[in-house]
Design a protein around this motif. Sequence first.
Motif, PDB file in Angstrom:
ATOM      1  N   ASP A 291      14.934   5.233   1.973  1.00  0.00           N
ATOM      2  CA  ASP A 291      14.885   3.773   1.852  1.00  0.00           C
ATOM      3  C   ASP A 291      15.504   3.114   3.075  1.00  0.00           C
ATOM      4  OD1 ASP A 291      13.877   4.095  -0.792  1.00  0.00           O
ATOM      5  OD2 ASP A 291      15.924   4.387  -1.512  1.00  0.00           O
ATOM      6  N   ARG A 292      16.606   3.704   3.573  1.00  0.00           N
ATOM      7  CA  ARG A 292      17.251   3.158   4.772  1.00  0.00           C
ATOM      8  C   ARG A 292      16.311   3.217   5.968  1.00  0.00           C
ATOM      9  NH1 ARG A 292      20.533   7.262   6.650  1.00  0.00           N
ATOM     10  NH2 ARG A 292      18.864   7.644   8.134  1.00  0.00           N
ATOM     11  N   ALA A 293      15.612   4.330   6.150  1.00  0.00           N
ATOM     12  CA  ALA A 293      14.722   4.466   7.306  1.00  0.00           C
ATOM     13  C   ALA A 293      13.597   3.436   7.257  1.00  0.00           C
ATOM     14  CB  ALA A 293      14.147   5.886   7.347  1.00  0.00           C
ATOM     15  N   ARG A 294      12.999   3.248   6.075  1.00  0.00           N
ATOM     16  CA  ARG A 294      11.925   2.258   5.952  1.00  0.00           C
ATOM     17  C   ARG A 294      12.437   0.846   6.228  1.00  0.00           C
ATOM     18  NH1 ARG A 294       9.724   5.508   1.545  1.00  0.00           N
ATOM     19  NH2 ARG A 294      11.245   4.535   0.152  1.00  0.00           N
ATOM     20  N   THR A 295      13.600   0.538   5.660  1.00  0.00           N
ATOM     21  CA  THR A 295      14.145  -0.816   5.808  1.00  0.00           C
ATOM     22  C   THR A 295      14.563  -1.089   7.247  1.00  0.00           C
ATOM     23  OG1 THR A 295      14.928  -0.715   3.523  1.00  0.00           O
ATOM     24  CG2 THR A 295      15.865  -2.433   4.917  1.00  0.00           C
ATOM     25  N   ALA A 296      15.185  -0.105   7.907  1.00  0.00           N
ATOM     26  CA  ALA A 296      15.614  -0.292   9.294  1.00  0.00           C
ATOM     27  C   ALA A 296      14.418  -0.496  10.218  1.00  0.00           C
ATOM     28  CB  ALA A 296      16.441   0.908   9.751  1.00  0.00           C
ATOM     29  N   GLY A 297      13.328   0.226   9.986  1.00  0.00           N
ATOM     30  CA  GLY A 297      12.135   0.029  10.801  1.00  0.00           C
ATOM     31  C   GLY A 297      11.585  -1.385  10.662  1.00  0.00           C
ATOM     32  N   ALA A 298      11.564  -1.899   9.439  1.00  0.00           N
ATOM     33  CA  ALA A 298      11.088  -3.264   9.223  1.00  0.00           C
ATOM     34  C   ALA A 298      12.039  -4.280   9.840  1.00  0.00           C
ATOM     35  CB  ALA A 298      10.932  -3.528   7.721  1.00  0.00           C
TER      36      ALA A 298
ATOM     37  N   ILE B 182       0.820  -1.217   0.000  1.00  0.00           N
ATOM     38  CA  ILE B 182       0.000   0.000   0.000  1.00  0.00           C
ATOM     39  C   ILE B 182       0.849   1.259   0.000  1.00  0.00           C
ATOM     40  CG2 ILE B 182      -1.874  -1.187   1.209  1.00  0.00           C
ATOM     41  CD1 ILE B 182      -1.081   0.332   3.732  1.00  0.00           C
ATOM     42  N   GLU B 183       2.143   1.147   0.290  1.00  0.00           N
ATOM     43  CA  GLU B 183       3.033   2.312   0.341  1.00  0.00           C
ATOM     44  C   GLU B 183       4.153   2.160  -0.684  1.00  0.00           C
ATOM     45  OE1 GLU B 183       6.223   4.538   3.321  1.00  0.00           O
ATOM     46  OE2 GLU B 183       5.104   2.780   4.005  1.00  0.00           O
ATOM     47  N   PRO B 184       4.360   3.129  -1.571  1.00  0.00           N
ATOM     48  CA  PRO B 184       5.462   3.037  -2.525  1.00  0.00           C
ATOM     49  C   PRO B 184       6.802   2.885  -1.803  1.00  0.00           C
ATOM     50  CG  PRO B 184       3.961   4.803  -3.154  1.00  0.00           C
ATOM     51  CD  PRO B 184       3.525   4.322  -1.792  1.00  0.00           C
ATOM     52  N   GLY B 185       7.601   1.943  -2.251  1.00  0.00           N
ATOM     53  CA  GLY B 185       8.906   1.692  -1.651  1.00  0.00           C
ATOM     54  C   GLY B 185       8.893   0.709  -0.500  1.00  0.00           C
ATOM     55  N   ALA B 186       7.704   0.395   0.033  1.00  0.00           N
ATOM     56  CA  ALA B 186       7.643  -0.458   1.220  1.00  0.00           C
ATOM     57  C   ALA B 186       7.906  -1.921   0.888  1.00  0.00           C
ATOM     58  CB  ALA B 186       6.287  -0.305   1.911  1.00  0.00           C
ATOM     59  N   VAL B 187       7.499  -2.379  -0.294  1.00  0.00           N
ATOM     60  CA  VAL B 187       7.762  -3.776  -0.665  1.00  0.00           C
ATOM     61  C   VAL B 187       9.265  -4.031  -0.731  1.00  0.00           C
ATOM     62  CG1 VAL B 187       7.571  -5.466  -2.534  1.00  0.00           C
ATOM     63  CG2 VAL B 187       5.578  -4.128  -1.860  1.00  0.00           C
ATOM     64  N   ALA B 188       9.991  -3.096  -1.339  1.00  0.00           N
ATOM     65  CA  ALA B 188      11.451  -3.232  -1.410  1.00  0.00           C
ATOM     66  C   ALA B 188      12.064  -3.207  -0.014  1.00  0.00           C
ATOM     67  CB  ALA B 188      12.044  -2.125  -2.273  1.00  0.00           C
ATOM     68  N   ALA B 189      11.599  -2.283   0.843  1.00  0.00           N
ATOM     69  CA  ALA B 189      12.133  -2.187   2.198  1.00  0.00           C
ATOM     70  C   ALA B 189      11.895  -3.477   2.967  1.00  0.00           C
ATOM     71  CB  ALA B 189      11.491  -1.011   2.931  1.00  0.00           C
ATOM     72  N   LEU B 190      10.694  -4.034   2.841  1.00  0.00           N
ATOM     73  CA  LEU B 190      10.374  -5.281   3.531  1.00  0.00           C
ATOM     74  C   LEU B 190      11.254  -6.415   3.026  1.00  0.00           C
ATOM     75  CD1 LEU B 190       8.283  -6.556   5.564  1.00  0.00           C
ATOM     76  CD2 LEU B 190       7.030  -7.291   3.524  1.00  0.00           C
ATOM     77  N   TYR B 191      11.491  -6.457   1.722  1.00  0.00           N
ATOM     78  CA  TYR B 191      12.321  -7.519   1.149  1.00  0.00           C
ATOM     79  C   TYR B 191      13.749  -7.437   1.678  1.00  0.00           C
ATOM     80  CZ  TYR B 191      14.883 -10.327  -2.223  1.00  0.00           C
ATOM     81  OH  TYR B 191      15.716 -11.261  -2.794  1.00  0.00           O
TER      82      TYR B 191
ATOM     83  N   ASN C 279       4.017   3.840   7.376  1.00  0.00           N
ATOM     84  CA  ASN C 279       4.839   2.829   8.052  1.00  0.00           C
ATOM     85  C   ASN C 279       4.462   1.415   7.616  1.00  0.00           C
ATOM     86  OD1 ASN C 279       6.316   4.621   9.990  1.00  0.00           O
ATOM     87  ND2 ASN C 279       4.232   5.060  10.680  1.00  0.00           N
ATOM     88  N   ALA C 280       4.121   1.247   6.358  1.00  0.00           N
ATOM     89  CA  ALA C 280       3.589  -0.039   5.913  1.00  0.00           C
ATOM     90  C   ALA C 280       4.608  -1.161   6.068  1.00  0.00           C
ATOM     91  CB  ALA C 280       3.125   0.061   4.459  1.00  0.00           C
ATOM     92  N   ALA C 281       5.875  -0.894   5.737  1.00  0.00           N
ATOM     93  CA  ALA C 281       6.889  -1.954   5.823  1.00  0.00           C
ATOM     94  C   ALA C 281       7.092  -2.390   7.275  1.00  0.00           C
ATOM     95  CB  ALA C 281       8.210  -1.484   5.226  1.00  0.00           C
ATOM     96  N   ARG C 282       7.197  -1.429   8.185  1.00  0.00           N
ATOM     97  CA  ARG C 282       7.407  -1.776   9.593  1.00  0.00           C
ATOM     98  C   ARG C 282       6.200  -2.508  10.167  1.00  0.00           C
ATOM     99  NH1 ARG C 282       8.639   3.055  13.620  1.00  0.00           N
ATOM    100  NH2 ARG C 282       6.427   3.436  13.244  1.00  0.00           N
ATOM    101  N   MET C 283       4.997  -2.052   9.843  1.00  0.00           N
ATOM    102  CA  MET C 283       3.799  -2.704  10.366  1.00  0.00           C
ATOM    103  C   MET C 283       3.638  -4.108   9.777  1.00  0.00           C
ATOM    104  SD  MET C 283       2.469  -0.804  12.662  1.00  0.00           S
ATOM    105  CE  MET C 283       4.176  -0.480  13.109  1.00  0.00           C
ATOM    106  N   ALA C 284       4.008  -4.280   8.513  1.00  0.00           N
ATOM    107  CA  ALA C 284       3.936  -5.612   7.911  1.00  0.00           C
ATOM    108  C   ALA C 284       4.901  -6.562   8.603  1.00  0.00           C
ATOM    109  CB  ALA C 284       4.239  -5.523   6.419  1.00  0.00           C
TER     110      ALA C 284
END
Length: 524
Positions: free
Chosen positions: A355-362, A269-278, A415-420
Amino acid sequence: MADPGAPASKPPSRLARDSAVVGAATVASRLLGFARDVLIARLLGGGPVADAYLAALRLPNLVRRVLGEGGLNAPFVPLYLGIARERGPQEARRFASEATGNLAFLLLVLVAVGELFAPWLVLGLAGGFAEEPATLAFAAHYTRLMLPFLLLTTLAALLAALLNAEKRFTVAALAPALMNAILLGLLLVLHVYGTAPERAAQWLAIGVSLTGLAHLAMILLASRGLGLPRPALRWSSDMTRLLRTGGATLLAASAAQLVLLVATQIASIEPGAVAALYYADRVFQLPLGFVGVAMGTVVLSDMADAAGRDGPDAMLGQSLALGLALALPAGAALVALADPIVSVLFEHGRFEAADRARTAGALAAFGYGLPFAIAAKVFGQVYFARRRPRLPLLSGCLAVLVAALVGLGLADGDNAARMAAFAATLAFAVQAVMLGATLIRDGIWRPSASNLRPIAASLAASAIMLGALPLLLKALAAPLALDQPILYRAGALVLLCLGGVVVYGAVGGLLGAFGALPLRKRRA
């Protein structure tokens, strides 16, 4: 004279050699795969192209993790060997021919359907792409290029199971490492030529299918001396048994990967979050993979020895203590050091600060779930060893449901990546608690002070390490800074991790956290 119907026991030297080969090959595959993902982050970054490619990659990764690394062994090998023992090698070969032919036909149909309905398949993996038509189009294109991988590598996995049944482990164990090495080489070429993200992702999608072809070719070459089974479209009672037992086992074994598929759906649901989660998941898989290797080489043979007994499993408490002695500090480190880990490993090229912030949260959210994932893995092995996959299957289904409900309830556009990732952590916790509680209820596991004491010590040592890591991080802040050379930053990160290991090891040793390690001693 030995009973011909009794299973032959391996000499200790052969057992050690096979375990070492499989363990080393698994570790090599994980490290090569991690290097591959670092280069993917550098080349594709964390934007819509990365989202599209990595969402499309989820399905091949599911197949590779569940099947390509031995997932077909549990349903196929015991049945194949049982037929050979009871009815002779010719009947076993007939069964292998039926399995190969029916599986190939089913996969051809599934791949053809996937090629036709690729956009809908992508929406099943990442429904949020419906609001991003360009990302959806990219993902559908990459999915079509990757789908042949499913056919090729699944057939290779079945032939690898046949090799394992014939006590030939080396080639099947090395195949995943070869596949990652091929993609790594392709990535290096794309980097040298400075390929644009859209074109690079297309070549990488083609490369995924080429790795499936290489996997199958490698297994075929190794199987020549056995006499390859000729595919046959026949259905027998043996195929019914394979489908009945194998389907439940594979679904149960893939529960963790299905949870991650649900997490990808939530993150989309958030652009960039799929990559961060991966990217966060790939770091999370490193300690999870290492602990899994430790469980396989140290614990599982002893657990299999006890599988025939209906009473308490004496090895289970020690297995859990050993797994948590490794998982608790690793999870704490992922929580405390998520930002520097992601920055040093990924923040290069097209991978930016957002991208770093999203990935680190996840990654931090995944860190909380690592001990639960390991506990669920240990508990599930008890049921698999006893050929009772029903409860792991039910707990896996519950975990997927929890991930979906929690993720949809908590996810938002920021915060889609972190919540996922947090939803996945709760799913692992629910699965572990359900399996553990049932083991206690059924009398298979009787927790004792001798087993619980090391776990409490590991928890205390991890908490002390968690308090020490911010101090170590502050002392190494200068060499970890983004403007420093990459070798300085990598060296500082290694020192930081080693400092945590020293603190945990010293405190854990004093408190008795490693009381499960004598499990390595084998009976004469």
